[in-house]
Write an enzyme that holds these catalytic residues in place. Structure first.
Site, PDB file in Angstrom:
ATOM      1  N   GLY A   1       0.863  -1.120   0.129  1.00  0.00           N
ATOM      2  CA  GLY A   1      -0.090  -0.006   0.003  1.00  0.00           C
ATOM      3  C   GLY A   1       0.875   1.174   0.137  1.00  0.00           C
TER       4      GLY A   1
ATOM      5  N   GLU B   1       1.385   5.919   7.378  1.00  0.00           N
ATOM      6  CA  GLU B   1       2.935   6.097   6.791  1.00  0.00           C
ATOM      7  C   GLU B   1       3.665   7.286   7.760  1.00  0.00           C
ATOM      8  OE1 GLU B   1       4.159   3.824   5.324  1.00  0.00           O
ATOM      9  OE2 GLU B   1       2.185   2.746   5.101  1.00  0.00           O
TER      10      GLU B   1
END
Length: 853
Positions: A273, A308
């Site tokens: 991802g 992230e």
């Protein structure tokens, strides 16, 4: 390759021997464009490593996976590359106290998404590069000591083709000589270094923050994608979520973002991802939407952006010593992604998605034979690659949500703050985290960790209700089962039907311990229509129901007014179906009765996927065709009833297309494609065109020419993947043979096109057509695992397992392979064992469904 699979023991020994002071890496990427010569396309990589000997011993090794090494110099002494380099390691002996290693090599561009991936855009011929290293593929780009606890600062220099821009972790600029030079990084691990290069479309912005003490922080922001996607790139929304995330993490972590700039690159053919390279985060480009999508898609992208970003602290600033403690970054980032979404962005229902979607991944993984504690036993890099799984991510995040309920939100966040300040730029283990949490919560975290982090398996919680003659609860108990009975801080909710709605009228939080816990606070309440244990989704468990509650859900699931409670009910019924406690046809009935009333798009999409899986895997074979017919019929009904131009209409359109198989349904799809049919408000954009064409190809109504004509309309990288999938989906023995050969007998397909081919090959409606490949599968997988990269090996072994041949004979063949290959690579055996478990579960569920007939 011998030496490629680094073990934990080898990494520990090397960490005891040396400390790294810094890297200087020069990459010459000018070979990325132009005609390639014979063989593998390569680039020059020159690495200088400065390191000290801090332990006893005079020999070690550096890591490098490359076609060839031109020169190796250690402390000015030239070493013979042929003697010291074996294709994966460079042997080093005669170490001094202070050492300088220089390695000049020819490294290979990748087509598998590992190392330096090279992508040629079919739309305009432009070439794009990016790196992806986790867990250990930096060694495919430069020589290094490839383990997370040997951190060091890095200086990168890159020569690139004229007209290109290059990015790395630090800020960079192009010199008069054309070489790009980047600022030295902080001390980071090899796997989060990064280079992105090419003619990317690049947009900039700035994040500013003034802290309470008056200090100011300014972070340059950048976002990029291929030029062909620029017209679809909504960088403003990416920057909006990015800024909201920085505000949230600065508010709660009390540690300013430490890595300078913050670029985000959306790159092609990405295996993950996203990846948390500090200052240079990379994402799969599918997060740039080429057509109309639902808010659930934007929520998924926002969640990934914030996941992230959380890694900048959990993982990049403070890093696990070895992959055993991978959860120290991934579980936290997964939890923080949803936590920050709810509190800082427009996606304030993210816990609903978490309960219904992320936890489904965890529940499945935790019931496989390969399940493991959140803190895992990772022997080597192959183990590490497979542990980026539902346990490490979603179960770990669920456990952290339980920790917040157990220790308290303030204690949890204060523990994080102390953790960052105490271990900044260092490496940690479980003990380091528990130490700060014990300080801030005052609780015995070792006992909590033993139950939740160091054991595997999922508990089931079932209510047991006794009422008196007046309809009052005399006792409500929660029964817990599982191999490890854990302490759960959970809420129990009582629901009743009021004016057609199913609403909560009582709730209490309690500590559930042992096999049976009496919830005294609810005694005396009116008899409920529904008891929901784990109301508000505070803990990690499978929810079960008493008979009365289950009957209520069968008749009134869609009447639950609270979206989180409704999501928990959907999740619980799906777990019962997977466990063979609810016939697949009953689950399908509930979906057909109530999915049309589901307001949360993310939940609806998940329920759609589960309904398809129920018919494909868990329905009795004799009822499978009827189940598919019911799904298509219900899908078309809801599609026509949905509000024109709404997210629900779009979602039901995709569902109907996936279920369509009858002649009339396929004719409708053809009409929607050629314009002879229409549904009010439904815009058939390019992505929806491919969704409609796919079942036509699968059922033999779209030949190669028709699929080629669609590619001509959409001659892009995305269109190419769709075309490849559709071609492989056609119901022809020759087509299947060609697809098999392209994936199994050749390594010419890129990772993205191999995945598309596998996806097209495995069609549930073509069980008989692909039956001959079951025997072939077991004959080739050991060779595939030995010859291909780990990523491609995983894709093939998982994707081509003959799970659609759901018969006892396939189970026996799998067991025979496992018995005959006891000495096969442990990671390969794990993949086969997991697929075997899915097959066995499907057969048990089919027996349950057959009994319901």
């Amino acid at each position: 390759m011998p030496g490629e699979n680094l073990t934990r023991d080898e990494a520990h020994e090397r960490a005891q021997l040396l400390s790294v002071d810094g890297y200087e890496v020069f990459l010459d990427l000018r070979s990325a464009v132009g005609e390639a010569g014979e063989g593998v396309r390569t680039f020059r990589s020159v690495t200088t490593i400065r390191f000290r000997r801090t332990g006893s011993g005079e020999a070690t090794f550096a890591d490098l996976i490359a076609p060839s090494v031109t020169a190796v110099t250690l402390n000015g002494r030239a070493l013979d590359p042929a003697a010291v380099f074996d294709g994966a390691r460079i042997a080093l002996d005669g170490l001094a106290d202070d050492n300088v290693l220089v390695v000049d090599a020819q490294c290979a561009y990748s087509r598998t998404g590992e190392g330096m991936h090279r992508f040629a855009d079919p739309e305009d011929g432009e070439v794009y590069l990016y790196t992806q290293y986790e867990p250990a593929d930096a060694r495919r780009v430069y020589a290094n000591f490839e383990q997370p606890d040997l951190k060091a600062p890095y200086r990168f220099e890159v020569a690139a083709p004229e007209g290109w821009t290059v990015w790395s972790n630090g800020a960079g600029e192009q010199g008069a000589d054309g070489v790009w030079r980047f600022a030295e990084t902080a001390r980071i691990s090899t796997y989060i270094t990064c280079v992105v290069a090419g003619p990317y479309h690049y947009v900039t912005d700035t994040y500013t923050r003034t802290f309470a003490d008056g200090t100011e922080l300014e972070i340059p922001l950048g976002a990029m994608c291929r030029k062909g996607l620029a017209k679809h790139f909504d960088a403003d929304d990416v920057f909006l979520v990015t800024k909201q995330g920085f505000d949230f993490f600065h508010d709660h972590f009390d540690y300013p973002y430490p890595f300078g700039k913050y670029d985000q690159a959306f790159v092609p053919e990405y295996n993950l991802g996203a990846m948390e390279n500090p200052g240079m985060v990379t994402f799969k480009e599918e997060y740039i939407y080429r057509g109309k999508v639902t808010q659930a898609a934007y929520e998924r992208r926002a969640n990934t952006i914030l996941h992230e970003m959380a890694h900048m602290w959990f993982g990049d600033l403070v890093t696990m010593e070895w992959w055993d403690d991978l959860w120290l970054k991934e579980s936290y980032a997964d939890f923080m992604g949803s936590f920050s979404l709810v509190e800082a962005t427009r996606f304030n229902n993210a816990w609903v998605t978490f309960a219904n979607n992320r936890k489904a991944w965890a529940y499945r993984a935790d019931q496989l034979p390969s399940t493991h504690p959140v803190t895992a036993d990772i022997r080597d890099l192959e183990d590490a690659k497979l542990n980026f799984d539902g346990i490490t991510y979603a179960k770990g995040a669920s456990v952290l949500k339980q920790l917040v309920a157990y220790a308290g939100r303030d204690a949890f966040l204060e523990g994080a703050r102390r953790y960052f300040k105490r271990h900044a730029y260092g490496n940690t283990t479980l003990a380091d985290l528990l130490a700060v949490l014990e300080e801030t919560s005052g609780r015995d975290m070792k006992a909590w960790a033993k139950s939740w982090l160091q054991t595997s398996g999922v508990n089931s919680l079932t209510p047991a209700v006794t009422c008196d003659a007046e309809g009052r609860i005399t006792e409500l108990a929660v029964l817990q089962d599982g191999d490890e009975l854990r302490p759960h801080r959970a809420a129990v909710g009582l629901y009743r039907i009021e004016g057609g709605d199913l609403v909560r009228y009582a709730r209490t939080e309690t500590d559930i311990t042992g096999a049976r816990t009496v919830v005294t606070e609810l005694a005396g309440e009116e008899k409920p229509d529904l008891v929901l244990v784990n109301d508000d989704d505070l803990t990690y468990c499978k929810v079960r129901f008493d008979e009365g509650s289950l009957a209520t859900l069968r008749a009134h699931l869609g009447d639950i007014t609270d979206p989180l409670a409704r999501a928990l009910a959907w999740s619980a019924l799906w777990n019962m179906t997977r466990d063979g406690l609810m016939p697949a046809r009953d689950f399908v009935r509930v979906v057909l009765d109530f999915a049309g009333r589901e307001t949360d798009i993310g939940v609806l999409q998940m329920v759609h996927a589960q309904a398809q899986a129920a018919v494909t895997h868990y329905a009795a074979p004799a009822w499978r065709a009827e189940g598919g017919r019911q799904l298509a019929e219900g899908g078309l009904r809801e599609l026509r009833l949905a509000e024109p131009d709404s997210e629900h209409q779009l979602t039901w359109a995709h569902f109907f297309a996936a279920a369509a198989s009858a002649d009339a349904d396929l004719q409708l799809l053809e009409g929607l494609l050629d314009g002879s049919a229409a549904i009010d408000g439904l815009e058939v954009d390019q992505e929806l065109r491919w969704a409609f064409l796919s079942p036509l190809a699968t059922h033999g109504r779209a030949d190669e020419a028709r699929i080629g004509a669609e590619l001509a309309r959409d001659d892009t990288a995305s269109g190419k993947r769709h075309q490849v999938r559709c071609l492989a989906a056609r119901p022809s023995a020759a087509v299947k043979a060609q697809a098999w050969a392209q994936v199994v007998e050749s390594d010419q397909l890129s990772n993205a096109l191999a995945e598309a081919t596998i996806s097209g090959f495995t069609q549930p409606s073509q069980r008989e057509l692909i039956a001959p490949y079951a025997e072939k599968y077991f004959a080739v997988i050991e060779r595939i695992w030995a010859e291909r990269s780990i990523q491609i090996g995983m894709d093939v072994v998982r994707g081509l397992f003959p799970g659609l041949q759901d018969r006892p004979e396939t189970l026996a063949a799998t067991d025979a392979w496992l018995a005959a290959h006891a000495d096969a690579a442990p990671a390969l055996r794990r993949l086969v064992l997991e697929s075997r478990d899915d097959l066995a579960r499907a057969l048990r569920a089919q027996e349950c469904d057959a009994r319901a007939a």
